[in-house]
Write an enzyme that holds these catalytic residues in place. Sequence first.
Site, PDB file in Angstrom:
ATOM      1  N   ASP A 102       6.137  12.425   2.936  1.00  0.00           N
ATOM      2  CA  ASP A 102       6.943  13.376   2.153  1.00  0.00           C
ATOM      3  C   ASP A 102       7.101  14.673   2.941  1.00  0.00           C
ATOM      4  OD1 ASP A 102       6.823  11.556   0.088  1.00  0.00           O
ATOM      5  OD2 ASP A 102       5.216  12.618  -0.978  1.00  0.00           O
TER       6      ASP A 102
HETATM    7  N1  URA Z   1       1.987   9.062  -0.672  1.00  0.00           N
HETATM    8  C1  URA Z   1       2.642  10.159  -1.098  1.00  0.00           C
HETATM    9  O1  URA Z   1       2.684  10.428  -2.277  1.00  0.00           O
HETATM   10  N2  URA Z   1       3.237  10.935  -0.186  1.00  0.00           N
HETATM   11  C2  URA Z   1       3.215  10.690   1.142  1.00  0.00           C
HETATM   12  O2  URA Z   1       3.766  11.465   1.925  1.00  0.00           O
HETATM   13  C3  URA Z   1       2.521   9.552   1.575  1.00  0.00           C
HETATM   14  C4  URA Z   1       1.906   8.752   0.644  1.00  0.00           C
END
Ligand code: URA
Length: 237
Positions: A102
Amino acid sequence: MRLDRRLSELALGTRKEVQEIVRRGRVQVNGVSVRDSGMHTEDTDVLCVDGKVLDARRERHIMLNKPEGVLTAARDKKQRTVMDLLEPVHASLSCMPVGRLDRDTTGLLLFTTDGELSHRLLSPARHVDKVYRAVTDLPLSPADVEVFSAGMDLGDFVAAPAGLVIEDTHTATVTVHEGKFHQVRRMFEKVGKTVVKLDRIAFGPLTLDMALARGAWRELEDEEIRALYQHAGMEHE
Ligand code: URA
């Protein structure tokens, strides 16, 4: 591969620009000056421009310590992407992220030019472990560990059992082998907590190199590359 295509792939310029560089006699192949940009080259040929040897490897594997606020995407019209943190040659060689983090997740992001390796490492069937360190808004409890280890229904899919190890009141390491959108954040939401920081510290056999500052990258070492291919069930060289 044609010399001009090769030089262009190494991000020396557009096809036209590199043809001009060759025409001006600035390029040597195996120590010999050349003027024919259409000449055939082998991957093993030593290429020099202005007397400097080029790093002409077409296979690259990179570990980035992703900072916050950067998109995992090849490009974006408005926002900075992880490709902006690498060199132009990486995009040019299609050295692409393996999966996504993310925008505000930090930590280990792998890049490779090997599409098959990437595909296999991301395949749900392969169960490649990803380890995250999560900081939450509310204190964690042993009951959360139970919920994570039982697997949980997140509405659109059922997350497989995940390992949750509480390190201190608001910090835990989580091990998942899936990689659904916002998965870790959603798993914590399910137990009533919001993740305020998420950092990936391991991906399969790789662990985040603590010597890498946020935003910095390095090439994988031979041993790491070997381990990755082994993890993917592939032969390498
Ligand atoms: N899970 C999430 O919620 N975000 C990420 O960036 C990776 C795994």
